[in-house]
Design a protein around this motif. Sequence first.
Motif, PDB file in Angstrom:
ATOM      1  N   LEU A  46      47.288  36.386  34.005  1.00  0.00           N
ATOM      2  CA  LEU A  46      46.769  36.270  32.835  1.00  0.00           C
ATOM      3  C   LEU A  46      45.176  36.397  32.974  1.00  0.00           C
ATOM      4  CD1 LEU A  46      47.881  32.458  32.190  1.00  0.00           C
ATOM      5  CD2 LEU A  46      49.027  34.579  31.266  1.00  0.00           C
ATOM      6  N   ALA A  47      44.847  37.089  31.367  1.00  0.00           N
ATOM      7  CA  ALA A  47      43.334  37.206  31.425  1.00  0.00           C
ATOM      8  C   ALA A  47      42.429  36.144  31.543  1.00  0.00           C
ATOM      9  CB  ALA A  47      43.222  38.083  30.010  1.00  0.00           C
ATOM     10  N   ALA A  48      41.231  36.086  31.723  1.00  0.00           N
ATOM     11  CA  ALA A  48      40.430  34.804  31.707  1.00  0.00           C
ATOM     12  C   ALA A  48      40.540  34.027  30.598  1.00  0.00           C
ATOM     13  CB  ALA A  48      38.847  35.444  31.899  1.00  0.00           C
ATOM     14  N   TYR A  78      48.840  33.662  37.971  1.00  0.00           N
ATOM     15  CA  TYR A  78      47.543  34.214  38.401  1.00  0.00           C
ATOM     16  C   TYR A  78      46.459  34.382  37.280  1.00  0.00           C
ATOM     17  CZ  TYR A  78      50.230  34.383  42.782  1.00  0.00           C
ATOM     18  OH  TYR A  78      51.016  34.415  43.877  1.00  0.00           O
ATOM     19  N   GLY A  79      45.392  34.021  37.549  1.00  0.00           N
ATOM     20  CA  GLY A  79      44.334  34.370  36.867  1.00  0.00           C
ATOM     21  C   GLY A  79      43.315  35.478  37.316  1.00  0.00           C
ATOM     22  N   PRO A  80      42.342  35.810  36.742  1.00  0.00           N
ATOM     23  CA  PRO A  80      41.537  36.903  37.116  1.00  0.00           C
ATOM     24  C   PRO A  80      41.464  36.980  38.673  1.00  0.00           C
ATOM     25  CG  PRO A  80      40.497  35.615  35.168  1.00  0.00           C
ATOM     26  CD  PRO A  80      41.543  34.844  35.729  1.00  0.00           C
ATOM     27  N   GLN A 137      38.864  26.950  46.773  1.00  0.00           N
ATOM     28  CA  GLN A 137      39.285  26.994  48.116  1.00  0.00           C
ATOM     29  C   GLN A 137      39.917  28.142  48.370  1.00  0.00           C
ATOM     30  OE1 GLN A 137      41.214  23.330  48.979  1.00  0.00           O
ATOM     31  NE2 GLN A 137      39.323  22.160  49.476  1.00  0.00           N
ATOM     32  N   ILE A 138      40.842  28.512  47.608  1.00  0.00           N
ATOM     33  CA  ILE A 138      41.778  29.601  47.562  1.00  0.00           C
ATOM     34  C   ILE A 138      40.851  31.226  47.435  1.00  0.00           C
ATOM     35  CG2 ILE A 138      43.467  31.130  46.384  1.00  0.00           C
ATOM     36  CD1 ILE A 138      44.746  28.351  45.584  1.00  0.00           C
ATOM     37  N   GLN A 139      39.802  30.954  46.275  1.00  0.00           N
ATOM     38  CA  GLN A 139      39.002  31.936  46.115  1.00  0.00           C
ATOM     39  C   GLN A 139      37.949  32.291  47.592  1.00  0.00           C
ATOM     40  OE1 GLN A 139      37.151  30.715  42.577  1.00  0.00           O
ATOM     41  NE2 GLN A 139      37.717  32.548  41.672  1.00  0.00           N
TER      42      GLN A 139
END
Length: 87
Positions: A11-13, A38-40, A68-70
């Motif tokens: 997905l887009a932001a 999933y996102g950006p 945390q994932i980022q």
Amino acid sequence: MCSSDLVRVDLAASEAARFLSGLPRRGLWDDAQRMAVYGPEGVLLGTARAQGGQLIPMRLLNTQEISQIQTQQADTHSIFYSDESVS
């Protein structure tokens, strides 16, 4: 079941923000019982199901989990270059 076993949706932001608020999204998705959303920048936002052209959130990650994932992705994908040129 891990997210790599699910159908992936990116997905887009703006759509990602709406998805994280729990709102179904309209689109051209085929019906599916479980999808990884999933996102950006490829950040996992949660899971959903698709029915009748709607992406319906099932499990949403909270902002702390996403952060945390980022951080983990940034640590994993860091590349260090030396000052020496490669011949």
